[in-house]
Scaffold this motif. Structure first.
Motif, PDB file in Angstrom:
ATOM      1  N   GLU A  22     -15.844  -1.432  -4.075  1.00  0.00           N
ATOM      2  CA  GLU A  22     -15.512  -1.230  -5.852  1.00  0.00           C
ATOM      3  C   GLU A  22     -15.612   0.094  -6.140  1.00  0.00           C
ATOM      4  O   GLU A  22     -14.432   0.447  -7.089  1.00  0.00           O
ATOM      5  CB  GLU A  22     -16.620  -1.557  -6.824  1.00  0.00           C
ATOM      6  CG  GLU A  22     -15.728  -1.418  -8.521  1.00  0.00           C
ATOM      7  CD  GLU A  22     -14.881  -2.893  -8.681  1.00  0.00           C
ATOM      8  OE1 GLU A  22     -14.788  -3.356  -9.650  1.00  0.00           O
ATOM      9  OE2 GLU A  22     -14.584  -4.173  -7.337  1.00  0.00           O
ATOM     10  N   ARG A  49     -21.769  -5.031  -9.271  1.00  0.00           N
ATOM     11  CA  ARG A  49     -21.726  -6.551  -8.992  1.00  0.00           C
ATOM     12  C   ARG A  49     -19.676  -6.391  -9.792  1.00  0.00           C
ATOM     13  O   ARG A  49     -19.193  -5.806 -10.595  1.00  0.00           O
ATOM     14  CB  ARG A  49     -21.404  -7.179 -10.569  1.00  0.00           C
ATOM     15  CG  ARG A  49     -23.107  -7.433 -10.970  1.00  0.00           C
ATOM     16  CD  ARG A  49     -23.306  -8.305  -9.741  1.00  0.00           C
ATOM     17  NE  ARG A  49     -25.081  -8.432  -9.665  1.00  0.00           N
ATOM     18  CZ  ARG A  49     -26.298  -7.593  -9.023  1.00  0.00           C
ATOM     19  NH1 ARG A  49     -25.971  -6.741  -8.085  1.00  0.00           N
ATOM     20  NH2 ARG A  49     -27.518  -7.884  -9.164  1.00  0.00           N
ATOM     21  N   HIS A  50     -19.209  -6.782  -8.090  1.00  0.00           N
ATOM     22  CA  HIS A  50     -17.926  -7.288  -8.259  1.00  0.00           C
ATOM     23  C   HIS A  50     -17.181  -8.543  -8.704  1.00  0.00           C
ATOM     24  O   HIS A  50     -17.612  -9.941  -7.901  1.00  0.00           O
ATOM     25  CB  HIS A  50     -16.383  -6.631  -7.082  1.00  0.00           C
ATOM     26  CG  HIS A  50     -15.562  -6.931  -7.165  1.00  0.00           C
ATOM     27  ND1 HIS A  50     -14.859  -6.208  -6.907  1.00  0.00           N
ATOM     28  CD2 HIS A  50     -15.178  -8.120  -6.577  1.00  0.00           C
ATOM     29  CE1 HIS A  50     -13.210  -6.359  -7.547  1.00  0.00           C
ATOM     30  NE2 HIS A  50     -13.429  -7.508  -6.633  1.00  0.00           N
ATOM     31  N   LEU A  51     -16.515  -9.193 -10.025  1.00  0.00           N
ATOM     32  CA  LEU A  51     -15.951 -10.032  -9.859  1.00  0.00           C
ATOM     33  C   LEU A  51     -15.097 -10.574 -10.290  1.00  0.00           C
ATOM     34  O   LEU A  51     -14.429  -9.862 -10.905  1.00  0.00           O
ATOM     35  CB  LEU A  51     -16.921 -10.632 -11.807  1.00  0.00           C
ATOM     36  CG  LEU A  51     -17.977 -10.809 -11.252  1.00  0.00           C
ATOM     37  CD1 LEU A  51     -19.121 -10.779 -12.997  1.00  0.00           C
ATOM     38  CD2 LEU A  51     -18.782 -11.986 -10.994  1.00  0.00           C
ATOM     39  N   ASP A  52     -13.678 -10.977  -9.176  1.00  0.00           N
ATOM     40  CA  ASP A  52     -12.787 -11.864  -9.266  1.00  0.00           C
ATOM     41  C   ASP A  52     -12.274 -12.843 -10.476  1.00  0.00           C
ATOM     42  O   ASP A  52     -12.973 -13.174 -10.505  1.00  0.00           O
ATOM     43  CB  ASP A  52     -12.545 -11.918  -7.857  1.00  0.00           C
ATOM     44  CG  ASP A  52     -12.320 -10.910  -6.483  1.00  0.00           C
ATOM     45  OD1 ASP A  52     -12.076  -9.826  -7.085  1.00  0.00           O
ATOM     46  OD2 ASP A  52     -12.367 -11.747  -5.588  1.00  0.00           O
ATOM     47  N   ILE A  53     -11.126 -11.559 -10.867  1.00  0.00           N
ATOM     48  CA  ILE A  53     -10.649 -12.922 -12.308  1.00  0.00           C
ATOM     49  C   ILE A  53      -9.520 -13.886 -11.945  1.00  0.00           C
ATOM     50  O   ILE A  53      -8.576 -13.103 -11.385  1.00  0.00           O
ATOM     51  CB  ILE A  53     -10.435 -12.213 -13.813  1.00  0.00           C
ATOM     52  CG1 ILE A  53     -11.656 -10.745 -13.862  1.00  0.00           C
ATOM     53  CG2 ILE A  53      -9.685 -12.312 -14.539  1.00  0.00           C
ATOM     54  CD1 ILE A  53     -11.170 -10.050 -15.080  1.00  0.00           C
ATOM     55  N   HIS A  54      -9.591 -14.984 -11.834  1.00  0.00           N
ATOM     56  CA  HIS A  54      -8.946 -15.846 -11.538  1.00  0.00           C
ATOM     57  C   HIS A  54      -8.313 -16.935 -12.721  1.00  0.00           C
ATOM     58  O   HIS A  54      -9.420 -16.895 -13.472  1.00  0.00           O
ATOM     59  CB  HIS A  54      -9.192 -16.798 -10.646  1.00  0.00           C
ATOM     60  CG  HIS A  54      -9.570 -16.253  -8.844  1.00  0.00           C
ATOM     61  ND1 HIS A  54      -8.839 -15.775  -8.376  1.00  0.00           N
ATOM     62  CD2 HIS A  54     -10.557 -15.793  -8.418  1.00  0.00           C
ATOM     63  CE1 HIS A  54      -9.397 -15.000  -7.283  1.00  0.00           C
ATOM     64  NE2 HIS A  54     -10.738 -15.066  -7.617  1.00  0.00           N
ATOM     65  N   ASP A  72     -11.198 -24.932 -18.828  1.00  0.00           N
ATOM     66  CA  ASP A  72     -11.597 -24.264 -17.326  1.00  0.00           C
ATOM     67  C   ASP A  72     -10.713 -26.130 -16.422  1.00  0.00           C
ATOM     68  O   ASP A  72     -10.138 -24.709 -15.461  1.00  0.00           O
ATOM     69  CB  ASP A  72     -12.481 -23.655 -17.324  1.00  0.00           C
ATOM     70  CG  ASP A  72     -12.313 -22.043 -17.597  1.00  0.00           C
ATOM     71  OD1 ASP A  72     -11.656 -22.046 -18.652  1.00  0.00           O
ATOM     72  OD2 ASP A  72     -13.064 -21.363 -17.709  1.00  0.00           O
ATOM     73  N   SER A  78      -7.694 -15.453 -18.144  1.00  0.00           N
ATOM     74  CA  SER A  78      -7.834 -14.562 -17.756  1.00  0.00           C
ATOM     75  C   SER A  78      -8.821 -15.178 -18.469  1.00  0.00           C
ATOM     76  O   SER A  78      -8.147 -14.931 -19.967  1.00  0.00           O
ATOM     77  CB  SER A  78      -7.602 -13.766 -17.378  1.00  0.00           C
ATOM     78  OG  SER A  78      -6.372 -13.186 -18.309  1.00  0.00           O
TER      79      SER A  78
END
Length: 186
Positions: A22, A49-54, A72, A78
């Motif tokens: 990150e 913390r790395h959170l991918d957004i999908h 959802d 997003s």
């Protein structure tokens, strides 16, 4: 089998964690956004913390037979417009109104689908575009945008916001039928 590329490095040492990845990503995509890279570097790796957004691609329908998807499950989006929870609540209200009528369940679900899909698709598309604008903007654009936002008088915001955000705000809930069972008992 293709050999793995050389590992990226942070200040001369190989990256070993998601946190370090990150830091590298931030340094690559956000140069000049001090102090963010320095803050990430100073933070213990286990606390980054790395959170991918999908988001969810458009579904052809939110219903099938007697099954309906809401929130959802139907239209994950997003967070760039802050509309995910609000759209879910709207889904529930529209579904409740459709089911409260006299139509058979499959017809009520079709009505829910027809009412919700266009709005949620447009909202998700808008959020996706807003996110991409932020991601694709360079550091100069970020700085100019932040400056413009800070310098915009509230009176101008009051005139611009309804035009820009009107489609998000312009929703009227359906009227639920009043039945004797729904009236408060005295």
């Amino acid at each position: 089998m293709t050999p793995s590329p050389e590992p990226r490095t942070i200040h001369g040492r190989a990256r070993r964690s998601v946190a370090e990845a990150e830091i590298c990503r931030t340094e690559d995509t956000a140069p000049g956004l001090d102090p963010i890279p320095a803050l990430l570097e100073a933070t213990p790796p286990e606390q980054v913390r790395h959170l991918d957004i999908h988001d969810l691609p458009d579904l052809p329908a939110y219903t099938s037979g007697r099954i309906a998807l809401l929130g959802d499950a139907a239209h994950a989006m997003s967070p760039d417009r802050g509309q995910g929870a609000g759209q879910s609540i709207e889904d529930a209200v529209v579904l409740a109104a459709a089911l409260a009528g006299n139509a058979p369940v499959p017809a009520a679900l079709d009505a829910y689908d027809a009412q919700r899909r266009p709005r949620t698709r447009a909202t998700a598309r808008n959020a996706r575009q807003a996110g991409l604008q932020v991601i694709n903007a360079g550091p100069t654009t970020h700085a100019l945008t932040a400056l413009a936002l800070r310098l915009t008088p509230s009176t101008l915001w009051a005139r611009l916001a309804p035009r820009t955000l009107g489609p998000l705000w312009d929703w009227t809930p359906p009227t639920l039928p009043v039945t004797p069972d729904a009236l408060p008992h005295s």
